[in-house]
Design a protein around this motif. Structure first.
Motif, mmCIF file in Angstrom:
data_model
loop_
_atom_site.group_PDB
_atom_site.id
_atom_site.type_symbol
_atom_site.label_atom_id
_atom_site.label_comp_id
_atom_site.label_asym_id
_atom_site.label_seq_id
_atom_site.Cartn_x
_atom_site.Cartn_y
_atom_site.Cartn_z
ATOM 1 N N LEU A 32 22.921 50.592 59.407
ATOM 2 C CA LEU A 32 22.770 51.746 60.297
ATOM 3 C C LEU A 32 22.267 51.368 61.681
ATOM 4 C CD1 LEU A 32 21.360 54.564 57.978
ATOM 5 C CD2 LEU A 32 23.727 54.027 58.563
ATOM 6 N N SER A 33 21.534 50.266 61.779
ATOM 7 C CA SER A 33 21.031 49.843 63.092
ATOM 8 C C SER A 33 22.166 49.446 64.032
ATOM 9 C CB SER A 33 20.043 48.686 62.941
ATOM 10 O OG SER A 33 20.658 47.590 62.287
ATOM 11 N N ASN A 34 23.394 49.243 63.481
ATOM 12 C CA ASN A 34 24.557 48.980 64.329
ATOM 13 C C ASN A 34 24.988 50.232 65.099
ATOM 14 O OD1 ASN A 34 24.710 46.325 63.383
ATOM 15 N ND2 ASN A 34 26.048 46.911 61.668
ATOM 16 N N TYR A 35 24.582 51.400 64.602
ATOM 17 C CA TYR A 35 24.996 52.667 65.200
ATOM 18 C C TYR A 35 23.832 53.423 65.842
ATOM 19 C CZ TYR A 35 28.816 51.723 61.935
ATOM 20 O OH TYR A 35 29.840 51.127 61.233
ATOM 21 N N ILE A 36 22.622 53.140 65.372
ATOM 22 C CA ILE A 36 21.439 53.884 65.814
ATOM 23 C C ILE A 36 20.446 52.901 66.431
ATOM 24 C CG2 ILE A 36 19.579 55.429 65.062
ATOM 25 C CD1 ILE A 36 21.368 56.007 62.558
ATOM 26 N N PRO A 37 19.908 53.177 67.604
ATOM 27 C CA PRO A 37 19.004 52.234 68.277
ATOM 28 C C PRO A 37 17.603 52.203 67.653
ATOM 29 C CG PRO A 37 19.205 54.220 69.574
ATOM 30 C CD PRO A 37 20.167 54.372 68.446
ATOM 31 N N LEU A 38 17.564 51.891 66.362
ATOM 32 C CA LEU A 38 16.311 51.766 65.630
ATOM 33 C C LEU A 38 16.397 50.536 64.739
ATOM 34 C CD1 LEU A 38 15.783 55.460 64.429
ATOM 35 C CD2 LEU A 38 14.565 54.334 66.295
ATOM 36 N N SER A 39 15.245 49.959 64.410
ATOM 37 C CA SER A 39 15.229 48.834 63.487
ATOM 38 C C SER A 39 15.524 49.325 62.072
ATOM 39 C CB SER A 39 13.866 48.142 63.509
ATOM 40 O OG SER A 39 12.877 48.996 62.959
ATOM 41 N N THR A 40 15.933 48.411 61.220
ATOM 42 C CA THR A 40 16.201 48.774 59.827
ATOM 43 C C THR A 40 14.950 49.342 59.169
ATOM 44 O OG1 THR A 40 17.922 47.098 59.629
ATOM 45 C CG2 THR A 40 16.953 47.896 57.582
ATOM 46 N N ARG A 41 13.798 48.747 59.478
ATOM 47 C CA ARG A 41 12.536 49.246 58.919
ATOM 48 C C ARG A 41 12.261 50.676 59.369
ATOM 49 N NH1 ARG A 41 9.322 50.220 55.001
ATOM 50 N NH2 ARG A 41 7.139 50.484 55.592
ATOM 51 N N ALA A 42 12.476 50.983 60.630
ATOM 52 C CA ALA A 42 12.254 52.343 61.140
ATOM 53 C C ALA A 42 13.202 53.335 60.476
ATOM 54 C CB ALA A 42 12.431 52.370 62.647
ATOM 55 N N ILE A 43 14.426 52.899 60.238
ATOM 56 C CA ILE A 43 15.410 53.759 59.574
ATOM 57 C C ILE A 43 14.989 54.037 58.134
ATOM 58 C CG2 ILE A 43 17.784 53.820 58.695
ATOM 59 C CD1 ILE A 43 18.590 52.360 61.312
ATOM 60 N N GLU A 44 14.493 53.013 57.453
ATOM 61 C CA GLU A 44 14.032 53.204 56.074
ATOM 62 C C GLU A 44 12.862 54.182 56.009
ATOM 63 O OE1 GLU A 44 13.217 49.219 54.890
ATOM 64 O OE2 GLU A 44 15.260 48.837 54.181
ATOM 65 N N VAL A 45 11.950 54.090 56.990
ATOM 66 C CA VAL A 45 10.820 55.025 57.042
ATOM 67 C C VAL A 45 11.324 56.451 57.218
ATOM 68 C CG1 VAL A 45 8.828 55.759 58.423
ATOM 69 C CG2 VAL A 45 9.144 53.333 57.866
ATOM 70 N N ARG A 46 12.301 56.627 58.095
ATOM 71 C CA ARG A 46 12.869 57.961 58.319
ATOM 72 C C ARG A 46 13.610 58.470 57.075
ATOM 73 N NH1 ARG A 46 13.664 60.170 63.457
ATOM 74 N NH2 ARG A 46 12.510 59.084 65.104
ATOM 75 N N LYS A 47 14.280 57.594 56.376
ATOM 76 C CA LYS A 47 14.961 57.995 55.142
ATOM 77 C C LYS A 47 13.960 58.501 54.105
ATOM 78 C CE LYS A 47 17.956 55.886 52.732
ATOM 79 N NZ LYS A 47 18.703 54.853 52.004
ATOM 80 N N THR A 48 12.837 57.803 53.996
ATOM 81 C CA THR A 48 11.795 58.230 53.057
ATOM 82 C C THR A 48 11.261 59.610 53.431
ATOM 83 O OG1 THR A 48 11.145 55.938 52.615
ATOM 84 C CG2 THR A 48 9.533 57.650 52.098
ATOM 85 N N LYS A 49 11.062 59.821 54.749
ATOM 86 C CA LYS A 49 10.593 61.129 55.219
ATOM 87 C C LYS A 49 11.603 62.229 54.875
ATOM 88 C CE LYS A 49 11.499 62.781 59.180
ATOM 89 N NZ LYS A 49 11.698 63.065 60.629
ATOM 90 N N LEU A 50 12.879 61.935 55.074
ATOM 91 C CA LEU A 50 13.927 62.913 54.778
ATOM 92 C C LEU A 50 13.977 63.241 53.290
ATOM 93 C CD1 LEU A 50 16.735 61.541 57.122
ATOM 94 C CD2 LEU A 50 15.615 63.777 57.328
ATOM 95 N N LYS A 51 13.815 62.230 52.447
ATOM 96 C CA LYS A 51 13.811 62.472 51.002
ATOM 97 C C LYS A 51 12.655 63.381 50.602
ATOM 98 C CE LYS A 51 16.181 58.229 49.631
ATOM 99 N NZ LYS A 51 16.049 56.910 48.960
ATOM 100 N N ASN A 52 11.498 63.168 51.238
ATOM 101 C CA ASN A 52 10.352 64.031 50.945
ATOM 102 C C ASN A 52 10.579 65.450 51.441
ATOM 103 O OD1 ASN A 52 8.886 61.955 49.728
ATOM 104 N ND2 ASN A 52 7.954 61.300 51.651
ATOM 105 N N LEU A 53 11.143 65.592 52.628
ATOM 106 C CA LEU A 53 11.411 66.915 53.189
ATOM 107 C C LEU A 53 12.406 67.695 52.341
ATOM 108 C CD1 LEU A 53 11.689 66.253 57.036
ATOM 109 C CD2 LEU A 53 10.001 67.692 55.908
ATOM 110 N N LEU A 54 13.430 66.998 51.880
ATOM 111 C CA LEU A 54 14.495 67.655 51.126
ATOM 112 C C LEU A 54 14.236 67.625 49.632
ATOM 113 C CD1 LEU A 54 17.655 66.409 53.079
ATOM 114 C CD2 LEU A 54 16.119 68.317 53.567
ATOM 115 N N ASP A 55 13.054 67.125 49.248
ATOM 116 C CA ASP A 55 12.653 67.085 47.845
ATOM 117 C C ASP A 55 13.672 66.341 46.993
ATOM 118 O OD1 ASP A 55 10.939 67.559 45.742
ATOM 119 O OD2 ASP A 55 11.830 69.493 45.234
#
Length: 218
Positions: A176-199
């Motif tokens: 995903l970092s090829n498409y989004i200007p974030l590190s892989t680690r930052a993307i993983e953190v955001r994915k975890t947040k999204l999973k929590n938000l969406l239960d």
């Protein structure tokens, strides 16, 4: 096998519909419904206050009471909650106004809420059986409204939406970092947040994407 006896109050101004409910529910095995009917607010008030019922099937559009204090099913639902808090309330209505429906859910917390055009006899029986198990039953239109309301309470930014979009297109997290200007680690953190938000507790991207689509994020 002994059958369970359930006191059921049907509050519905159409006798044809009320009797149809009774006939449908009589098909449930191992349950005998002791059915009482009310076709307007005055009759409903009298029976709510004098008959102990386990389940109420409630229409929202009803002839108002003579003292004009009770003008619709919502007023009766408030009375039921006051007089018999343990009674399961299942609302069956033709009303589809989202704001009104959400207000009823917030105030009454009915065990069932169904748009009449959404359901058939099997759905009605399932709704009743769900209440016996301590579960709620919403028809598809009501579920759609509650999902939208839930979604309106969630805030995600453009990066989150990009993550969800690329995952929905089958991209792996590590790419995903090829498409989004974030590190892989930052993307993983955001994915975890999204999973929590969406239960979404499952680690599969498929489930995260599925919930995001339900809520209209992608």
């Amino acid at each position: 096998m002994n059958k369970i006896g359930i006191n059921l109050l049907i509050i519905e101004d159409s006798a044809i519909i009320a009797n149809a409910y009774k006939n449908i529910l009589s098909e449930i095995t191992n349950v005998v419904f002791n059915v009482t009917f009310a076709k307007n607010c005055d009759e409903a008030i009298h029976k709510i206050q004098r008959i102990k019922t386990q389940v109420v099937l409630l229409d929202l559009q009803l002839p108002i009471s003579t003292n004009e204090r009770y003008i619709c099913g919502e007023d009766l639902a408030v009375l039921i909650r006051k007089e018999s808090p343990s009674t399961n309330i299942l609302i069956l209505t033709s009303i589809t106004d989202q704001s009104r429906i959400q207000n009823i859910i917030n105030e009454i917390h009915p065990e069932g809420f169904m748009i009449k055009s959404d359901i058939d006899g099997i759905d009605l029986k399932n709704a009743i059986l769900n209440t016996f198990k301590g579960k709620t039953y919403y028809s598809k239109t009501i579920e759609g409204y509650t999902r939208k309301t839930f979604a309106n309470k969630i805030t995600i930014d453009d990066f989150d939406r990009q993550i969800l979009y690329h995952l929905s297109m089958g991209e792996k997290t590590k790419n995903l970092s090829n498409y989004i200007p974030l590190s892989t680690r930052a993307i993983e953190v955001r994915k975890t947040k999204l999973k929590n938000l969406l239960d979404t507790n499952n680690n599969e991207n498929f489930n995260l994407v599925k919930e995001a689509k339900k809520l209209g994020f992608i």
